[in-house]
Enzyme design. Structure first.
Site, PDB file in Angstrom:
ATOM      1  N   CYS A 182      39.389  40.114  49.986  1.00  0.00           N
ATOM      2  CA  CYS A 182      39.975  38.778  49.975  1.00  0.00           C
ATOM      3  C   CYS A 182      41.489  38.837  50.180  1.00  0.00           C
ATOM      4  O   CYS A 182      41.919  39.128  51.282  1.00  0.00           O
ATOM      5  CB  CYS A 182      39.555  38.014  48.720  1.00  0.00           C
ATOM      6  SG  CYS A 182      39.547  36.240  49.029  1.00  0.00           S
ATOM      7  N   GLU A 226      31.874  42.245  45.851  1.00  0.00           N
ATOM      8  CA  GLU A 226      31.675  42.714  44.465  1.00  0.00           C
ATOM      9  C   GLU A 226      30.828  41.756  43.631  1.00  0.00           C
ATOM     10  O   GLU A 226      30.279  42.146  42.602  1.00  0.00           O
ATOM     11  CB  GLU A 226      33.024  42.962  43.776  1.00  0.00           C
ATOM     12  CG  GLU A 226      33.830  41.732  43.383  1.00  0.00           C
ATOM     13  CD  GLU A 226      34.726  41.187  44.494  1.00  0.00           C
ATOM     14  OE1 GLU A 226      34.471  41.490  45.679  1.00  0.00           O
ATOM     15  OE2 GLU A 226      35.676  40.435  44.171  1.00  0.00           O
ATOM     16  N   HIS A 238      33.846  38.267  48.950  1.00  0.00           N
ATOM     17  CA  HIS A 238      33.873  39.161  47.778  1.00  0.00           C
ATOM     18  C   HIS A 238      32.532  39.888  47.644  1.00  0.00           C
ATOM     19  O   HIS A 238      31.628  39.403  46.959  1.00  0.00           O
ATOM     20  CB  HIS A 238      34.082  38.343  46.496  1.00  0.00           C
ATOM     21  CG  HIS A 238      35.433  37.723  46.381  1.00  0.00           C
ATOM     22  ND1 HIS A 238      36.440  38.280  45.623  1.00  0.00           N
ATOM     23  CD2 HIS A 238      35.939  36.596  46.915  1.00  0.00           C
ATOM     24  CE1 HIS A 238      37.523  37.513  45.693  1.00  0.00           C
ATOM     25  NE2 HIS A 238      37.244  36.482  46.477  1.00  0.00           N
TER      26      HIS A 238
HETATM   27  N1  GLN Z   1      44.794  33.650  47.635  1.00  0.00           N
HETATM   28  C1  GLN Z   1      43.965  33.903  48.763  1.00  0.00           C
HETATM   29  C2  GLN Z   1      43.289  32.633  49.261  1.00  0.00           C
HETATM   30  O1  GLN Z   1      43.189  31.671  48.523  1.00  0.00           O
HETATM   31  C3  GLN Z   1      42.933  34.951  48.449  1.00  0.00           C
HETATM   32  C4  GLN Z   1      41.989  34.556  47.358  1.00  0.00           C
HETATM   33  C5  GLN Z   1      41.273  35.717  46.725  1.00  0.00           C
HETATM   34  O2  GLN Z   1      41.711  36.855  46.813  1.00  0.00           O
HETATM   35  N2  GLN Z   1      40.192  35.428  46.037  1.00  0.00           N
HETATM   36  O3  GLN Z   1      42.846  32.587  50.371  1.00  0.00           O
END
Ligand code: GLN
Length: 534
Positions: free
Chosen positions: A382, A510, A508
């Site tokens: 992410c 995970e 994600h």
């Molecule tokens: N802050 C980034 C976004 O909102 C990544 C979010 C995250 O790592 N879950 O796109």
């Protein structure tokens, strides 16, 4: 219709005793007896969900397939049971009150005074029973907080009412703490006695007690607890410290907890406990001799729970490869060009964590620059993936001021930009791009080979995305967009095929890794790291 039984897990004395692990472990045992089980958690705070909470408050925010931001215990439930949870598996006081207040505004209670009892407790009971319609044999409900807290009172009262309504189809397990006083060389049961007494004052006599303890307790101590707390001695279960949470189902099985629970609920103890693959996993984990050393770069590394699902996914993948995971936590705010080699050079692989906001992103970019230039096995998740894109833009494409709109809204080269549908939102709660979406993987790419599939579904939690305008420039210079959402074209995976293993995901992975089914990308990442002689 199938009969559903309800098991409640409450906690006493202090918080952080591991109610979630006890609930998940018992769930695992009942599942291993052939029953269909789900676990839900009720959190007594006023937030509608933990999505707006800082990780310093409650650790990681776990995301369900249907896009709900939930308590991290749901991650444990999924990792243990290998069954996805949804929005109904995590309810907060905020949601209970919101539902009741919405109904009041509609006029549903016309003429009546709306009160904690019966209206809030009825809404709690309704939510406890919602999953009952889904054909489960057992619904385990973990009540957050500690018995005696003001905020958990309506939940405890709801449990009392349900026990009365459901009779033997309902069971209450209370988890308490038995401290060891080193100066006296004694364990103390008084806090447990007090906690059970408090529960009894609220009208609940627990059927089973689980005693969390650092030292194994003697039979004499368990007898004493049973006698003073009105619980059968066999139903006093010990949860002593173990080296891994995954050992807990075996610890409880040894004390026949599943049989005791089933007997108390008049449910037949079916067949044999099917825990063979679980036992193999635990054995592989404890027997692994060779180490795989992974660095996790993030700004919350000092909090053990902030990256829970990533830690567990790495552990599952390492166990799959018969390796012991040596996880080095690297604070992104401490990383500089001068010291980065010292932190990274002895690692077999590096993973750059998700996150929000500007703090610590400089260190993530420094780590990624070192990792890319030294051809390290590298995984970005992410924000970690977004930082991979920014680092590449600055140092390979020569776009010096490349950035994410989240970090520098004034940058001329926003290689990561706010998603169109996010631009007009004013509310922060529950408005990110959340939950499962399809991702189409390019044939022959690292990701496609890892999954052995060209179409996967993974969970998301973000507002910003790879800026499509720059895609060709990235691809021409060697960073490929190998995974995209087939409906919107949103870039989900980037890779540098010329490097050993350098991959970032907007999603994600995970959140989708269990003991029975470790996530393929983590398995591939650890596999590459173990081949890495460094
Ligand atoms: N802050 C980034 C976004 O909102 C990544 C979010 C995250 O790592 N879950 O796109």
């Amino acid at each position: 219709m199938k009969k559903t039984r309800y098991i409640f897990v409450t906690g006493g004395v202090v918080s952080s005793l591991g109610k979630g692990i006890i609930a998940a472990s018992l769930g695992k045992l009942l599942q291993a007896r052939g029953y269909k089980v789900t676990i839900q958690k009720f959190d007594p705070y006023i937030n509608i969900d933990p999505g707006t909470l800082n990780p310093y408050e409650h650790g990681e925010c776990f995301v369900t397939v249907d896009g709900h931001e939930t308590d991290l215990d749901l991650g444990h439930y999924e990792r243990f049971l290998n069954v996805p949870t949804t929005a109904v598996n995590n309810i907060t006081t905020g949601r209970i009150y919101q539902n009741v207040i919405d109904r009041e505004r509609k006029g549903d209670f016309l003429g009546k005074t709306v009160q904690v009892v019966p209206h809030i407790t009825d809404e709690i009971k309704r939510n406890i029973k919602i999953l009952g319609a889904s054909g489960y044999d057992f619904i385990i409900t973990e009540i957050g907080g500690t018995v005696g807290d003001i905020e958990s009172l309506p939940y405890i009262e709801s449990v009392r009412q349900l026990r009365w309504e459901l009779g033997r189809d309902c069971l209450c397990i209370h988890l308490t703490y038995v401290p060891y006083i080193a100066a006296a060389k004694e364990v103390k049961t008084k806090p447990t006695q007090h906690s059970v007494k408090t529960l009894q004052e609220y009208g609940i006599l627990p059927n089973l007690l689980v005693l969390r303890t650092e030292k194994k307790l003697s039979e004499k101590i368990c007898h004493k607890v049973a006698l003073f707390c009105n619980v059968d001695q066999e139903a006093v279960i010990q949860s002593h410290d173990v080296s891994s949470i995954y050992e807990m189902p075996l610890v409880l099985a040894k004390q026949r907890m599943d049989r005791i629970v089933l007997r108390k609920m008049s449910v037949p103890v079916k067949g044999k406990l099917q825990l063979d693959s679980w036992k193999i996993f635990v054995k592989n984990m404890s027997k692994a001799k060779k180490t795989v050393r992974i660095g996790l770069v993030g700004k919350y590394v000092e909090l053990p729970d902030a990256y829970k699902s990533i830690n567990e996914s790495l552990l599952q993948a390492a166990t799959y490869h018969h390796r012991r995971l040596d996880l080095q936590l690297i604070h992104s705010e401490r990383l500089t060009k001068e010291n980065v080699a010292g932190y990274l050079e002895n690692l077999h692989g590096v993973i750059v964590a998700p996150g929000f906001g500007q703090r610590g992103t400089g260190g993530k970019l420094t780590a990624l620059n070192f990792a890319r230039e030294h051809n390290m096995v590298t995984f970005g998740v992410c924000l970690g993936m977004q930082c991979m894109v920014i680092e590449f833009a600055r140092n390979v494409l020569g776009l010096q001021d490349a950035n994410s709109a989240e970090i520098d809204p004034l940058s001329k080269n926003k290689v990561i930009d706010l998603m169109e549908e996010q631009k007009h939102l004013t509310n922060l709660g529950g408005t990110m791009r959340l939950g499962e979406y399809d991702c189409k993987l390019q044939k022959g790419s690292l990701a496609q080979k890892a999954y052995n599939s060209e179409l996967v579904r993974e969970r998301h939690r973000h507002r910003y995305e790879f800026n499509e305008k720059y895609r060709q420039q990235f691809e021409n210079h060697g960073m490929k967009c190998t995974g995209v959402n087939p409906q919107t074209g949103l870039v989900e995976v980037v890779e540098i095929p010329n490097l050993k293993w350098y991959l970032g995901t907007q999603y994600h992975p995970e959140y989708n890794s269990t003991v029975a089914r470790p996530n393929p990308l983590f398995v591939s990442f650890i596999g590459a790291a173990t081949e890495n002689k460094n």
